[in-house]
Design an enzyme around this catalytic site. Structure first.
Site, PDB file in Angstrom:
ATOM      1  N   GLU A 264      -5.342  -0.956 -12.261  1.00  0.00           N
ATOM      2  CA  GLU A 264      -4.866  -0.652 -13.621  1.00  0.00           C
ATOM      3  C   GLU A 264      -4.543  -1.899 -14.444  1.00  0.00           C
ATOM      4  OE1 GLU A 264      -1.622   2.070 -12.926  1.00  0.00           O
ATOM      5  OE2 GLU A 264      -2.884   3.442 -11.793  1.00  0.00           O
TER       6      GLU A 264
ATOM      7  N   GLU B 242      -8.345   9.069  -6.762  1.00  0.00           N
ATOM      8  CA  GLU B 242      -7.009   9.679  -6.903  1.00  0.00           C
ATOM      9  C   GLU B 242      -7.099  11.002  -7.648  1.00  0.00           C
ATOM     10  OE1 GLU B 242      -4.107   7.069  -8.650  1.00  0.00           O
ATOM     11  OE2 GLU B 242      -4.803   5.319  -7.561  1.00  0.00           O
TER      12      GLU B 242
HETATM   13  O1  9MR Z   1       1.832   8.975  -6.076  1.00  0.00           O
HETATM   14  C1  9MR Z   1       2.593   7.854  -6.450  1.00  0.00           C
HETATM   15  C2  9MR Z   1       4.008   8.296  -6.810  1.00  0.00           C
HETATM   16  O2  9MR Z   1       4.656   8.839  -5.699  1.00  0.00           O
HETATM   17  C3  9MR Z   1       4.779   7.102  -7.351  1.00  0.00           C
HETATM   18  O3  9MR Z   1       6.044   7.522  -7.801  1.00  0.00           O
HETATM   19  C4  9MR Z   1       3.999   6.479  -8.485  1.00  0.00           C
HETATM   20  C5  9MR Z   1       4.721   5.298  -9.065  1.00  0.00           C
HETATM   21  O4  9MR Z   1       3.935   4.627  -9.962  1.00  0.00           O
HETATM   22  O5  9MR Z   1       2.726   6.084  -8.023  1.00  0.00           O
HETATM   23  C6  9MR Z   1       1.958   7.183  -7.650  1.00  0.00           C
HETATM   24  O6  9MR Z   1       0.640   6.806  -7.355  1.00  0.00           O
HETATM   25  C7  9MR Z   1      -0.082   6.166  -8.415  1.00  0.00           C
HETATM   26  C8  9MR Z   1      -1.133   5.294  -7.786  1.00  0.00           C
HETATM   27  O7  9MR Z   1      -0.575   4.420  -6.849  1.00  0.00           O
HETATM   28  C9  9MR Z   1      -1.888   4.508  -8.860  1.00  0.00           C
HETATM   29  N1  9MR Z   1      -2.441   5.373  -9.846  1.00  0.00           N
HETATM   30  C10 9MR Z   1      -1.530   6.344 -10.431  1.00  0.00           C
HETATM   31  C11 9MR Z   1      -0.840   7.153  -9.329  1.00  0.00           C
HETATM   32  C12 9MR Z   1       0.005   8.249  -9.932  1.00  0.00           C
HETATM   33  O8  9MR Z   1       1.064   7.720 -10.684  1.00  0.00           O
END
Ligand code: 9MR
Length: 660
Positions: free
Chosen positions: A366, A486
């Protein structure tokens, strides 16, 4: 103390899972403690296949680690029948964060009241220090709770000294209100991965002013829960993983549910070919203190993945979110050279620890954003970019390649799936420029987070599948692998049949696009079920994003995908019946709908120990379908949206009528 109502949960093998919390280890450093402190014996230290001596969630029944001390509640006077209580409270009440609170053990319960309201989400903490936790031991945690108004709290076990790393953290939505209501029972069993004689058990009640009361608090060692057998509910009797020659299906797995829910783990192992850690490799958790890596949670997940023959994706190496405070708020800002050194050491710390074990790594996550003033896309303003400069991406990829030359390295981002979308086009140009320069970028991760809005609008959140096909095609021309990394589809509340039909069609169409593209090798969904979804805590107006429901039952979107796979021969990817061309993404092939039974009976779908593959996929230009599959890439099998959704709605309604 008075009786309590258990508000649901699967209740499996002693791992009853109450409260549809977001799970997700936040890894927050929950502020300083008035605790007695003391160094953990091994907290934070790297371990081997940590804590899985019992086979973790991979065995049935299982013995216990350290039978001594069974049924011993580690909480003194957890019933609060006397005023003597070892519990303490803490709230951040500095000038900037003027939280204030009171804590009282009265009337047979422990009540914490936030009087001023805090600034931090988890401002007020009710804690117990010096809890001796043993590595590899399962613990039963239960308590009852009420509140003066609905709110979400968290409970955790974790390190009792800075950086206060969370070992196990769960959210609980409190519905038992007011405080005189019948209390709500929260009941968990989880696997503890670390020896820590001075760990803390905490409740984090949040920043909102109000009262939360606890009672009957139990934290006790127990035997390992049984692992339920899993048989795929797919109508074809083939789990997703049987089609891995066509598309490798994966799911994100978060640490709290992995450690506490054997049924979740059985489904993941029985259905999927690979996993991505949802949080445990985020920098705040895996390098909580500069230079000190805590691989414990990820090691446990990796050991379990190997045991069950699942591939593993490293996620993520360089990201601006979930970074530790030492990185983003140092006493003195890091220079470019210092931060580059930190980035390299972080990459080395992870990739050398797992070298040769992960076929894929999300190296940079990102890194692109739009300038809100000009509307122009470019590099996101982050500590990495702003300190090191534009070349931090290629430096990260070059360094990662040196650390593990066999691994496929990906750039991973959201809203980059559709050709013609400004961000997608910017990222394509960026990846092409890196590729043309010889930077070892082997794959692009299309995250694939999509949605339907609460009012049913689809124009913003439902992608144009042809645009995704076109985007995959131009990456194929570069020889770059595409992985859907994802994917999920959240539904704006309230749930209804129309929105569900759109969701089902989305999942089937995305899968069809990936099946058809010669360079789309993987399709990972971001979490198995609505039980531990990341969605509601991030997007409170949305939920229901995943393939399994809060009881871990397969949903119609699961069947939309598995019925699409059923059109193909899992051995060689050819269409059953010999027809060439795409199967057409109708969304719901054949009969569908929820099975009457859970599909969890019969023999196990677990694969045993085939080990991890270690080598990356064969690359974008080579067909992923073995056996001379004649599927035509990139044809558009999806008809007009409206027609398909209406047809699907008809199927759902007729099924409902039949059920009536
Ligand atoms: O699933 C993850 C969630 O539990 C966390 O709180 C969050 C914090 O940013 O990150 C989520 O996973 C992310 C992933 O690592 C990167 N792309 C976006 C995902 C959803 O936020």
């Amino acid at each position: 103390m008075s009786g309590a109502s258990n508000n649901g949960g699967t209740g499996l093998g002693g791992a009853a899972n109450v409260g549809a919390g977001a799970g997700g280890q936040s890894g927050m450093s929950a502020g300083g403690m008035p605790a007695s402190g003391g160094e953990p014996s091994s907290g934070g230290a790297p371990t081997g296949a940590a804590g899985m001596a019992n086979g973790g969630a991979g065995t049935s029944g299982g013995g216990t680690a350290g039978a001594a001390g069974m049924s011993t509640n580690l909480v003194t006077n957890g019933t609060f029948e006397t005023t003597s209580s070892p519990w303490w409270s803490y709230a951040n009440n500095t000038t900037d964060y003027p939280a204030d609170q009171t804590l009282a053990a009265t009337n047979g319960q422990l009540c914490a009241t936030m009087t001023a309201g805090g600034q931090n989400v988890w401002d007020e903490i009710v804690g117990l220090s010096g809890v001796a936790l043993t590595k590899g031991q399962y613990y039963h945690i239960s308590f009852t709770v009420t509140a003066d108004a609905p709110r979400t709290i968290k409970f955790k076990t974790g390190l009792g000294v800075a950086p206060y790393t969370d070992y196990f953290l769960e959210s609980v939505a409190i519905t038992a209100t007011p405080t005189t209501a019948t209390p709500q029972l929260v009941d968990y069993t989880y696997l503890n991965l670390r020896d820590d004689p001075m760990a803390q058990f905490q409740f984090q009640i949040g920043k909102t002013a109000g009262t939360v009361c606890f009672d009957d608090i139990v934290l006790e060692p127990v035997p390992a829960p049984a692992t339920p057998a899993y048989t795929t509910p797919a109508h074809s009797h083939h789990p997703f993983k049987d089609y891995k020659g066509m598309v490798k299906m994966g799911t994100a797995v978060d640490t709290p549910i992995f450690l506490s829910n054997p049924l979740h783990n059985s489904i993941v192992a029985g259905e999927f070919a690979m996993i991505t850690p949802a949080n445990s490799m985020k920098m705040n958790l895996i390098q909580p203190t500069q230079g000190v890596f805590d691989y414990t949670d990820t090691d446990a997940l990796v050991a379990w993945a190997k045991q069950n023959g699942l591939e593993f994706r490293g996620h993520p190496l360089v990201w601006h979110t979930q970074t530790p405070a030492w990185l983003t708020a140092p006493d003195t800002p890091f220079t470019a050279d210092q931060l580059l050194d930190i980035m390299y050491k972080h990459i080395d710390g992870l990739m050398s620890h797992y070298v040769g074990q992960f076929p894929y790594w999300d190296v940079v996550n990102e890194a692109v954003d739009v300038n809100k003033d000009t509307g122009v896309w470019g590099y996101r303003s982050t500590v990495w970019h702003d300190t090191i400069g534009d070349d931090f991406i290629e430096l990260a990829f070059n360094h990662a390649h040196a650390a593990d030359p066999a691994a496929e390295l990906l750039y991973n981002d959201y809203n980059i799936e559709q050709k013609g979308n400004a961000k997608a086009d910017y990222v394509f140009d960026m990846v092409k420029a890196l590729h043309d320069k010889g930077v070892p970028i082997g794959g692009i991760g299309f995250q694939g987070h999509y949605f339907i809005e609460p009012d049913g609008t689809t124009s913003n959140g439902v992608p144009d599948m042809q645009a995704i096909r076109d985007n995959m095609a131009r990456y194929n021309d570069l020889g770059i692998d595409v992985q859907i990394t994802e994917c999920d589809f959240r539904i704006g509340k309230p749930l209804d049949d129309m929105k569900t039909a759109v969701q089902n069609k989305f999942y089937a169409d995305m899968l069809q696009v990936c099946i058809d593209a010669p360079n789309c090798s993987h399709f990972t969904v971001w979490g198995l079920s609505d039980l531990d979804s990341w969605v509601p805590s991030t997007f409170p107006e949305y939920d229901f994003a995943h393939l399994f429901d809060t009881h871990l039952m397969p949903k119609d979107d699961y069947f939309a995908m598995s019925d699409l796979f059923a059109k193909y021969n899992p051995d060689d990817g050819t269409l059953i019946g010999g027809t060439t061309g795409t199967a057409g993404a109708t969304g719901m092939a054949g009969t569908s709908g929820m099975m009457g039974s859970s599909g969890m009976t019969g023999s196990s779908g677990m694969t045993g120990s085939s080990g991890m593959t270690g080598s990356p996929s064969s690359g974008a230009s080579e067909s992923k379908k073995s056996g001379g599959c004649s599927v035509t890439p990139r044809s558009n099998g999806s008809g007009p949206w409206l027609v398909s959704v209406l047809a699907l709605l008809g199927v759902l309604l007729s099924r409902r009528r039949r059920a009536d």
